[in-house]
Design an enzyme around this catalytic site. Structure first.
Site, mmCIF file in Angstrom:
data_model
loop_
_atom_site.group_PDB
_atom_site.id
_atom_site.type_symbol
_atom_site.label_atom_id
_atom_site.label_comp_id
_atom_site.label_asym_id
_atom_site.label_seq_id
_atom_site.Cartn_x
_atom_site.Cartn_y
_atom_site.Cartn_z
ATOM 1 N N GLY A 11 66.172 48.339 85.635
ATOM 2 C CA GLY A 11 66.587 49.641 86.166
ATOM 3 C C GLY A 11 67.195 49.503 87.557
ATOM 4 N N PHE A 12 67.457 50.629 88.173
ATOM 5 C CA PHE A 12 68.086 50.633 89.505
ATOM 6 C C PHE A 12 67.190 49.916 90.531
ATOM 7 C CE2 PHE A 12 68.044 53.567 93.363
ATOM 8 C CZ PHE A 12 68.961 52.812 94.078
ATOM 9 N N THR A 36 66.336 53.476 80.118
ATOM 10 C CA THR A 36 67.271 54.039 81.103
ATOM 11 C C THR A 36 67.892 52.936 81.956
ATOM 12 O OG1 THR A 36 65.488 54.381 82.707
ATOM 13 C CG2 THR A 36 66.027 56.232 81.262
ATOM 14 N N ASP A 57 58.387 47.400 75.239
ATOM 15 C CA ASP A 57 58.013 48.772 75.583
ATOM 16 C C ASP A 57 56.595 48.743 76.167
ATOM 17 O OD1 ASP A 57 57.127 51.386 75.673
ATOM 18 O OD2 ASP A 57 58.151 51.971 73.824
ATOM 19 N N SER A 76 59.521 53.575 84.185
ATOM 20 C CA SER A 76 59.383 55.018 83.951
ATOM 21 C C SER A 76 60.757 55.661 84.070
ATOM 22 C CB SER A 76 58.470 55.672 85.004
ATOM 23 O OG SER A 76 58.551 57.084 84.908
ATOM 24 N N TYR A 146 56.771 64.442 84.743
ATOM 25 C CA TYR A 146 56.982 63.312 85.674
ATOM 26 C C TYR A 146 55.951 63.358 86.801
ATOM 27 C CZ TYR A 146 59.432 60.227 88.968
ATOM 28 O OH TYR A 146 59.763 59.205 89.846
HETATM 29 P P1 NAD Z 1 65.575 53.686 86.431
HETATM 30 O O1 NAD Z 1 65.625 54.668 85.323
HETATM 31 O O2 NAD Z 1 66.857 53.065 86.869
HETATM 32 O O3 NAD Z 1 64.571 52.499 86.065
HETATM 33 C C1 NAD Z 1 63.445 52.652 85.255
HETATM 34 C C2 NAD Z 1 63.368 51.455 84.326
HETATM 35 O O4 NAD Z 1 62.181 51.533 83.521
HETATM 36 C C3 NAD Z 1 64.543 51.390 83.342
HETATM 37 O O5 NAD Z 1 65.114 50.095 83.361
HETATM 38 C C4 NAD Z 1 63.911 51.706 81.990
HETATM 39 O O6 NAD Z 1 64.594 51.117 80.916
HETATM 40 C C5 NAD Z 1 62.510 51.154 82.197
HETATM 41 N N1 NAD Z 1 61.530 51.740 81.291
HETATM 42 C C6 NAD Z 1 61.282 53.064 81.064
HETATM 43 N N2 NAD Z 1 60.297 53.200 80.155
HETATM 44 C C7 NAD Z 1 59.908 51.945 79.808
HETATM 45 C C8 NAD Z 1 58.937 51.418 78.919
HETATM 46 N N3 NAD Z 1 58.144 52.221 78.180
HETATM 47 N N4 NAD Z 1 58.806 50.085 78.796
HETATM 48 C C9 NAD Z 1 59.594 49.253 79.512
HETATM 49 N N5 NAD Z 1 60.538 49.684 80.382
HETATM 50 C C10 NAD Z 1 60.694 51.011 80.521
HETATM 51 O O7 NAD Z 1 64.843 54.412 87.632
HETATM 52 P P2 NAD Z 1 64.612 53.930 89.143
HETATM 53 O O8 NAD Z 1 65.254 54.900 90.027
HETATM 54 O O9 NAD Z 1 64.945 52.495 89.284
HETATM 55 O O10 NAD Z 1 63.028 54.135 89.266
HETATM 56 C C11 NAD Z 1 62.132 53.043 89.107
HETATM 57 C C12 NAD Z 1 60.717 53.503 89.421
HETATM 58 O O11 NAD Z 1 60.642 53.977 90.758
HETATM 59 C C13 NAD Z 1 60.223 54.635 88.525
HETATM 60 O O12 NAD Z 1 58.840 54.447 88.252
HETATM 61 C C14 NAD Z 1 60.412 55.863 89.401
HETATM 62 O O13 NAD Z 1 59.511 56.892 89.055
HETATM 63 C C15 NAD Z 1 60.125 55.298 90.779
HETATM 64 N N6 NAD Z 1 60.759 56.108 91.853
HETATM 65 C C16 NAD Z 1 62.115 56.025 92.051
HETATM 66 C C17 NAD Z 1 62.684 56.797 93.068
HETATM 67 C C18 NAD Z 1 64.158 56.719 93.377
HETATM 68 O O14 NAD Z 1 64.619 57.416 94.292
HETATM 69 N N7 NAD Z 1 64.955 55.921 92.691
HETATM 70 C C19 NAD Z 1 61.893 57.655 93.839
HETATM 71 C C20 NAD Z 1 60.527 57.728 93.566
HETATM 72 C C21 NAD Z 1 59.959 56.921 92.583
#
Ligand code: NAD
Length: 329
Positions: A11-12, A36, A57, A76, A146
Site C-alpha cells: 500500500g501507500f 487496495t 489475506d 487495512s 473504520y
Molecule cells: P493503503 O490502502 O494504500 O494500504 C493498505 C494496504 O493494506 C493495501 O496494500 C491493501 O491491499 C492491504 N490490505 C488491506 N486488507 C488486507 C488484508 N486483509 N490482508 C492483507 N493486506 C490487506 O492505505 P495507507 O494509506 O497506506 O494506510 C496504511 C495503514 O495506515 C492503514 O492501516 C491505515 O488505516 C493507516 N493510516 C493511514 C493514514 C494515512 O494518512 N495514509 C492515516 C491514518 C492511519
C-alpha cells in the site's frame, strides 16, 4: 540481520516503510492481499534474500517458519471510499487481522506496531488532540466501520501487552500524503492534485473551513521506525502539527501546481470531523521526532515522485481491485 514483517506493505504507507527499513539494513517480509495496494508500489525493490512479497489475506492465520523481530501491522482499507466499499472487510482486518498479527508477534517474541489513526478521536471536542483524549466517535455512521476497527485494534493491542506480555506500540497516524497515493482514492491531497493538474475545478467539501494537518510520508515513516525502536507502549500521535483549513490546502495545491483551476464547494460528507490537529508533545519527548517537510515542499515532491504515471490510472482502478461479491462472503 533483523527481520521486519510489514502487513499492507504494497500500500501507500507500507511500501514507503518497506523502502526505509531495507535502507536501514532490515530484511523485510511484505504481506498484502492487494485489496487496495498494488505490486507497482514495490516493483522497484529487488525480490531476494532481503525482501519477500507474500500474497496473503490477513483475516486468515499466517505461519512464518523463521525468526521475526518486528511486526508492522498496516493492512487495512484506509480511504473513506475504500472502507465504505469494504465495510465488513475493514472490520475483519482490524479485528481478526490484528489478532492474527499479535499472535505472530507473541510467538516470535517480536515488537509489534499497529497503524492506528487520528480517526479514533472522531469529531473531537478537544483541540488539538493529545493521546489522553478518548474521542467522540459515531459507531453507527458510515465512518464507524473504520473508526471502531481502529479503536478495537488499540484495545486488543493493550490487552496482548498487559495480559500476554507482548511488546507493543500504537501509532496514531494523522493525514499523511506523498508519492504512490492513488489519484482516485478520494483523499483530499491526491484529489486536489489530480484536479489541479488536469485544470479541472478543485472540489472542496462544505465551506472548506474544516481543518486537517498534512504530514509528508518521509517524515511519518521516520517517526514510525523511531517508535518501533523505542520502548514506548502507549499510543503516540504521529502527524504534522501545522493546522490548515481544506480551503488553504486547495489554494496551496493550485499555487504549487501553477494551475488555473477554480475552487468549487460540495456538500459535506456525513460525520466529517470539523477539526483535526495532533498534539505531538509525546512524540517529541519520547522519540525526539517532529516533521521537517513543509506542505509546499511535500506537494512538490509528490508531483515529482510518480504523479504522471499514477495520473494515467482511471477511477475504475478501485472497481478493478475488488473481487466481485467480496462483501457477501
Ligand atoms: P493503503 O490502502 O494504500 O494500504 C493498505 C494496504 O493494506 C493495501 O496494500 C491493501 O491491499 C492491504 N490490505 C488491506 N486488507 C488486507 C488484508 N486483509 N490482508 C492483507 N493486506 C490487506 O492505505 P495507507 O494509506 O497506506 O494506510 C496504511 C495503514 O495506515 C492503514 O492501516 C491505515 O488505516 C493507516 N493510516 C493511514 C493514514 C494515512 O494518512 N495514509 C492515516 C491514518 C492511519
Amino acid at each position: 540481520m533483523s527481520t521486519a514483517v510489514v502487513t499492507g506493505g504494497a500500500g501507500f504507507l507500507g511500501s514507503h516503510l518497506c523502502d526505509y527499513l531495507l535502507a536501514k539494513g532490515h530484511r523485510v517480509l511484505c504481506i498484502d492481499n492487494l485489496d487496495t495496494g498494488s505490486l507497482q508500489n514495490v516493483e522497484h525493490i529487488q525480490s531476494g534474500e532481503d525482501f519477500l512479497f507474500i500474497n496473503h489475506d490477513l483475516t486468515e492465520p499466517l505461519f512464518l517458519d523463521e525468526p521475526v523481530n518486528y511486526v508492522f501491522h498496516f493492512a487495512s482499507p484506509a480511504s473513506p471510499i475504500d472502507y465504505q466499499r469494504l465495510p465488513l472487510h475493514t472490520l475483519k482486518v482490524g479485528s481478526y487481522g490484528t489478532h492474527n498479527m499479535l499472535g505472530l508477534a507473541k510467538f516470535k517474541r517480536a515488537r509489534f506496531l499497529v497503524a492506528s489513526s487520528s480517526e479514533v478521536y472522531g469529531d473531537p471536542q478537544v483541540h488539538p488532540q493529545a493521546e489522553t483524549y478518548w474521542g467522540n466517535v459515531n459507531p453507527i455512521g458510515p465512518r464507524g466501520v473504520y473508526d471502531e476497527a481502529k479503536r478495537y485494534a488499540e484495545a486488543l493491542v493493550m490487552a496482548y501487552h498487559r495480559q500476554q506480555g507482548v511488546d507493543t506500540a500504537i501509532a496514531r497516524i494523522f493525514n499523511t500524503y506523498g508519492p504512490r497515493m492513488r489519484p482516485y482514492d478520494g483523499r483530499a491531497v491526491p484529489t486536489f492534485l489530480r484536479q489541479a493538474l488536469e485544470q479541472k475545478p478543485v472540489t472542496v467539501f462544505g465551506d472548506g473551513s474544516q481543518t486537517r494537518s498534512f504530514c509528508y510520508v518521509a517524515d511519518l515513516v521516520r517517526g514510525l521506525v523511531a517508535l518501533a525502536e523505542s520502548d514506548e507502549n502507549l499510543p503516540v500521535n504521529l502527524g504534522n502539527p501545522e493546522e490548515k483549513t481544506l480551503l488553504e490546502l486547495a489554494e496551496t495545491v493550485i499555487r504549487v501546481t501553477g494551475s488555473s483551476s477554480e475552487i468549487v464547494f460540495e456538500a459535506l460528507p456525513v460525520d466529517d470531523p470539523q477539526v483535526r490537529q495532533p498534539d505531538i508533545t509525546r512524540a517529541r519527548q519520547a522519540l525526539g521526532w517532529e516533521p521537517e517537510v513543509s506542505l509546499e515542499d511535500g506537494l512538490q515532491r509528490t508531483i515529482d515522485g510518480d504523479w504522471e504515471e499514477r495520473g494515467r490510472d482511471t477511477p475504475n482502478l478501485v472497481a478493478r481491485d475488488q473481487p466481485p461479491g467480496r462483501e457477501e462472503s
